[in-house]
Design an enzyme around this catalytic site. Structure first.
Site, PDB file in Angstrom:
ATOM      1  CD  GLU A 174      35.771 -74.178  -0.582  1.00 36.97           C
ATOM      2  OE1 GLU A 174      34.711 -74.614  -1.079  1.00 36.97           O
ATOM      3  OE2 GLU A 174      36.377 -74.755   0.355  1.00 36.97           O
ATOM      4  CB  SER A 309      30.033 -79.730  -9.359  1.00 33.05           C
ATOM      5  OG  SER A 309      29.747 -80.203  -8.065  1.00 33.05           O
ATOM      6  CB  SER A 310      34.971 -79.892  -6.177  1.00 35.38           C
ATOM      7  OG  SER A 310      35.593 -80.643  -5.187  1.00 35.38           O
ATOM      8  CG  ASN A 311      29.407 -81.238  -4.286  1.00 38.45           C
ATOM      9  OD1 ASN A 311      28.465 -82.015  -4.275  1.00 38.45           O
ATOM     10  ND2 ASN A 311      29.339 -80.044  -4.852  1.00 38.45           N
TER      11      ASN A 311
HETATM   12  S1  SF4 Z   1      29.219 -77.487  -0.429  1.00 38.28           S
HETATM   13 FE1  SF4 Z   1      27.523 -76.120   0.179  1.00 38.28          FE
HETATM   14  S2  SF4 Z   1      27.459 -76.179   2.418  1.00 38.28           S
HETATM   15 FE2  SF4 Z   1      29.447 -76.970   1.753  1.00 38.28          FE
HETATM   16  S3  SF4 Z   1      30.815 -75.201   1.784  1.00 38.28           S
HETATM   17 FE3  SF4 Z   1      30.052 -75.388  -0.308  1.00 38.28          FE
HETATM   18  S4  SF4 Z   1      28.263 -74.064  -0.335  1.00 38.28           S
HETATM   19 FE4  SF4 Z   1      28.732 -74.429   1.826  1.00 38.28          FE
END
Ligand code: SF4
Length: 393
Positions: A174, A309-311
């Protein structure tokens, strides 16, 4: 032939709904949500965060991938790389015959109008999109609207003569895609990972310094020809959508203060801009886990999600500050009541730990999952936790 691009699905939502439910749904998770996000069995009390798992962007991307397979059963369908950062989901797509260009980058020049390429939720770089368009492939674009919002801001920075300072991981797809937007619109970018890198940028803004050392430090994180003497005069902040909200706010504050110190209040608006581009799904999952940690007595936190996975990694960071935390990639990481495979916060490697589950007596476990983790993995993890607690009582 110009590419045909699908951006709003392929009108097959209902046709694939059953397949998606079979692949990713969990009746146990539904039951736990209905019972105030709490599950009790024997000595185990499990508390689920009130927001976890698949976000709207991931939901949509996976849905479009299934629709693509359904719509083009006889054509070769590719993904540019992982559709989302979850190995379970990517393996399912491979099993459906979808190929990954990241496995065979040499295939790109051989693509033609008969091939179909799915672009992932975090988007692709401008250069990659142009290469695919030149091949005339059919494209299915699943880029999340929240990522498109970041790109809009970065393009505006570029057009206004502001360098985009992107809080993100430079190797993340991203962030690479976002940075490419700045360059495509004639602008500059600089990616900062954390407070330490931001401090270095702020020091340079305030007092200048060793230009060559700065360029060398950020060689892989700045636009071609980046000159800190010129390109830090006007900056705009953007975030990779999945960063830690508190850290992004702090980084914004640091940069703003540095610009204020250097140029004074009167010039600030012309020198510094910021837009919060962390997506609401990331924010909601972080808020939910903060609330869970604050309001609930817990012995252990389990965070489920791909290690890249960053989040998910940021959810684990939040948890690890408050409780013993284990970031696991899948239910089979729960090897036994004594042994767990997990990735410690800040580490790049999976490791194995022992004695992770209290051996006897009541145990309270908190659980959350990253935005790319489907419910079936969450449900299977809870079932495994329950079985291990039973076995060890
Ligand atoms: S985490 Fe999910 S909602 Fe947020 S930008 Fe990425 S794909 Fe979109």
């Amino acid at each position: 032939m110009p590419s045909l691009i699908f951006r709003k699905g392929l009108d097959l939502k209902h046709a694939v709904a059953g397949m998606l439910a079979d692949s990713y749904h969990s009746a146990l998770v539904d039951q736990i949500k209905a019972e105030d996000f709490t599950y009790r069995n024997g000595r185990l009390t499990l508390h689920l965060a009130r927001e976890f798992g698949f976000c709207y962007g991931v939901d949509r991307a996976v849905d479009y991938a299934y629709q693509t397979r359904e719509r083009f059963p006889d054509r070769t369908v590719y993904l540019t790389g992982e559709i989302i950062h979850n190995p379970h989901v990517n393996e399912k797509l491979r099993a459906m015959g979808i190929r990954f260009l990241s496995d065979a980058p040499d295939a790109i020049p051989t693509l033609d109008g008969g091939d179909v390429v799915i672009l992932p939720a975090f988007g692709v770089s401008v250069a990659m999109l142009q290469r695919l368009e030149q091949r005339g492939c059919t494209l299915v674009d699943t880029t999340c609207g929240s990522v498109l919002n970041v790109w809009k801001n970065v393009r505006r920075y570029a057009e206004g003569g502001f360098t985009a300072v992107i809080h993100g991981k430079v190797s993340h797809e991203e962030t690479q895609a976002t940075a490419s937007q700045a360059v495509a619109y004639g602008g500059k970018y600089l990616v900062v990972l954390d407070r330490a890198e931001t401090d270095a940028v702020c020091d340079y803004i305030r007092t200048g310094g060793d230009r060559a050392a700065f360029i060398s430090r950020f060689a892989n994180a700045a636009s071609p020809g980046f000159d800190p003497d010129r390109d830090l005069e006007r900056i705009g902040l953007a975030n990779q959508t999945t960063m830690l909200m508190s850290e992004s706010l702090e980084i914004g504050d640091l940069l703003k203060r540095a610009m204020l110190d250097r140029y004074g209040e009167a010039q600030l608006a012309d020198r510094y801009q910021a837009f919060d581009t962390i997506c609401s799904a990331t924010q909601d999952r972080q808020d939910a886990v903060v609330a869970l940690l604050r309001d609930t007595p817990l012995d252990v936190m389990i965070v489920i999600g791909g290690y890249n996975s960053s989040n998910t990694a940021n959810l684990a960071r939040i948890c690890a500050e408050a409780r013993p935390t284990f970031h696991i990639a899948s239910p089979d990481c729960l090897v036994s009541a004594d042994e767990i495979r997990h990735r410690p916060v800040g580490s790049k490697m999976e490791t194995s730990s022992r004695g992770w589950l209290p051996a006897s007596g009541p145990v309270r476990i908190g659980l959350t999952a990253g935005a790319s983790t489907p419910d079936n993995l969450v449900g299977a993890t809870i079932a495994r936790l329950s079985a291990l607690c039973d076995a060890a009582c």
